[in-house]
Design a protein around this motif. Structure first.
Motif, PDB file in Angstrom:
ATOM      1  N   GLU A  29       0.828  -1.208   0.000  1.00 25.30           N
ATOM      2  CA  GLU A  29       0.000   0.000   0.000  1.00 25.30           C
ATOM      3  C   GLU A  29       0.864   1.261   0.000  1.00 25.30           C
ATOM      4  O   GLU A  29       0.525   2.253  -0.652  1.00 25.30           O
ATOM      5  N   ARG A  33       0.892   4.420  -2.754  1.00 20.94           N
ATOM      6  CA  ARG A  33       0.852   5.852  -2.413  1.00 20.94           C
ATOM      7  C   ARG A  33       1.998   6.599  -3.077  1.00 20.94           C
ATOM      8  O   ARG A  33       1.837   7.731  -3.550  1.00 20.94           O
ATOM      9  N   ASP A  42      -2.463  13.618  -4.902  1.00 18.98           N
ATOM     10  CA  ASP A  42      -2.278  13.570  -3.457  1.00 18.98           C
ATOM     11  C   ASP A  42      -2.980  12.335  -2.900  1.00 18.98           C
ATOM     12  O   ASP A  42      -4.214  12.276  -2.886  1.00 18.98           O
ATOM     13  N   PRO A  43      -2.246  11.336  -2.443  1.00 18.49           N
ATOM     14  CA  PRO A  43      -2.869  10.105  -1.947  1.00 18.49           C
ATOM     15  C   PRO A  43      -3.706  10.313  -0.686  1.00 18.49           C
ATOM     16  O   PRO A  43      -4.465   9.415  -0.309  1.00 18.49           O
ATOM     17  N   SER A  44      -3.596  11.469  -0.055  1.00  8.47           N
ATOM     18  CA  SER A  44      -4.362  11.707   1.164  1.00  8.47           C
ATOM     19  C   SER A  44      -5.725  12.346   0.889  1.00  8.47           C
ATOM     20  O   SER A  44      -6.547  12.464   1.802  1.00  8.47           O
ATOM     21  N   ARG A  45      -5.969  12.751  -0.357  1.00 13.46           N
ATOM     22  CA  ARG A  45      -7.270  13.369  -0.630  1.00 13.46           C
ATOM     23  C   ARG A  45      -8.365  12.308  -0.573  1.00 13.46           C
ATOM     24  O   ARG A  45      -8.111  11.107  -0.731  1.00 13.46           O
ATOM     25  N   GLU A  46      -9.593  12.740  -0.369  1.00 10.53           N
ATOM     26  CA  GLU A  46     -10.698  11.838  -0.061  1.00 10.53           C
ATOM     27  C   GLU A  46     -10.865  10.700  -1.074  1.00 10.53           C
ATOM     28  O   GLU A  46     -11.007   9.530  -0.695  1.00 10.53           O
ATOM     29  N   GLN A  49      -7.915   8.031  -0.675  1.00  4.19           N
ATOM     30  CA  GLN A  49      -7.488   7.521   0.624  1.00  4.19           C
ATOM     31  C   GLN A  49      -7.508   5.994   0.698  1.00  4.19           C
ATOM     32  O   GLN A  49      -6.616   5.371   1.285  1.00  4.19           O
ATOM     33  N   ASP A  50      -8.528   5.372   0.099  1.00  5.01           N
ATOM     34  CA  ASP A  50      -8.643   3.914   0.158  1.00  5.01           C
ATOM     35  C   ASP A  50      -8.099   3.227  -1.091  1.00  5.01           C
ATOM     36  O   ASP A  50      -8.148   1.983  -1.200  1.00  5.01           O
ATOM     37  N   THR A  51      -7.572   4.010  -2.021  1.00  8.38           N
ATOM     38  CA  THR A  51      -7.078   3.429  -3.267  1.00  8.38           C
ATOM     39  C   THR A  51      -5.939   2.439  -3.043  1.00  8.38           C
ATOM     40  O   THR A  51      -5.926   1.361  -3.670  1.00  8.38           O
ATOM     41  N   LYS A  53      -5.425   0.367  -0.641  1.00  3.18           N
ATOM     42  CA  LYS A  53      -6.002  -0.899  -0.197  1.00  3.18           C
ATOM     43  C   LYS A  53      -6.676  -1.624  -1.363  1.00  3.18           C
ATOM     44  O   LYS A  53      -6.542  -2.839  -1.515  1.00  3.18           O
TER      45      LYS A  53
END
Length: 211
Positions: A29, A33, A42-46, A49-51, A53
């Motif tokens: 994972e 990221r 940005d991997p932290s954007r909504e 976020q679960d991408t 996984k």
């Protein structure tokens, strides 16, 4: 044994059939990221976020062929076939694979045939064999040879014929971007290799009924 033969032998029995150290899911994972950031997002954007996984889970499915022991798929042979010894062909087996050079999909159909000697295998096993090799990082040429080689060893037939037709996304969506271009590969052994008329018969049976 020549260097060429050694190279081919190693490629037909790839690392896919050997023990390879597997990273943890967390490491996988984290790698996703990193690739998202490399792509410019940005991997932290909504929405992302679960991408990581989801991608890790998808990889388990995409590459499930690494968990298949191909030597066991064709291990059950039915000898009671009332003396049948003519061609057995399963055509239009759909598959999805990923190019080992760019890790983008290629997909299409496989056609496999053989002349039995000691018996026949369940038809679904031939489709499963195609799937086991497709669900790995592959080249179409290698996949074609691997299917034929495994059938040859397991069935000891009078001959094996394999043809794969596929479209490669590494050619359709990147590079020269030629969507719809199809790649055909074949591998023949035994009677199919020795007698061109048997190759013609194989190809004719594949095309029979197609518009």
């Amino acid at each position: 044994m020549s260097d060429v033969v050694k190279s081919l032998s190693a490629r037909l029995n790839p690392a896919a059939d050997k023990s390879v150290a597997t990273p943890t899911r967390e490491e996988a994972e984290a790698a996703v990221r990193t690739l998202i950031r490399w792509a410019g997002d940005d991997p932290s954007r909504e929405g992302l976020q679960d991408t990581p996984k989801r991608v890790a889970k998808a990889f388990r499915e995409f590459y499930s062929g690494y968990g298949e022991d191909t030597s066991e798929i064709l291990d059950k042979i039915f000898s009671e076939v009332e003396g049948y010894n003519d061609i057995v062909l399963v055509r239009d087996i759909p598959f999805y694979s990923h190019c080992e050079h760019h890790m983008v999909p290629f997909y299409g159909v496989a056609h496999v045939a053989y002349y039995p000697t000691k018996g026949v295998v369940g038809l679904s096993k031939l489709a499963r064999l195609v799937d086991a090799y497709a669900r790995r990082l592959q080249t179409q040429e290698t996949m074609t040879a691997q299917i034929a080689s495994t059938m040859e060893k397991a069935l000891e037939p009078r001959g094996v014929a394999v043809m794969i037709e596929a479209e490669h996304m590494c050619m359709s969506m990147r590079g020269i971007q030629k969507a719809g271009a199809m790649t055909l590969t074949t591998q023949f052994t035994g009677i199919f290799k020795e007698d061109p008329a048997e190759q013609v018969r194989f190809l004719t049976l594949i095309r029979n009924g197609r518009s």
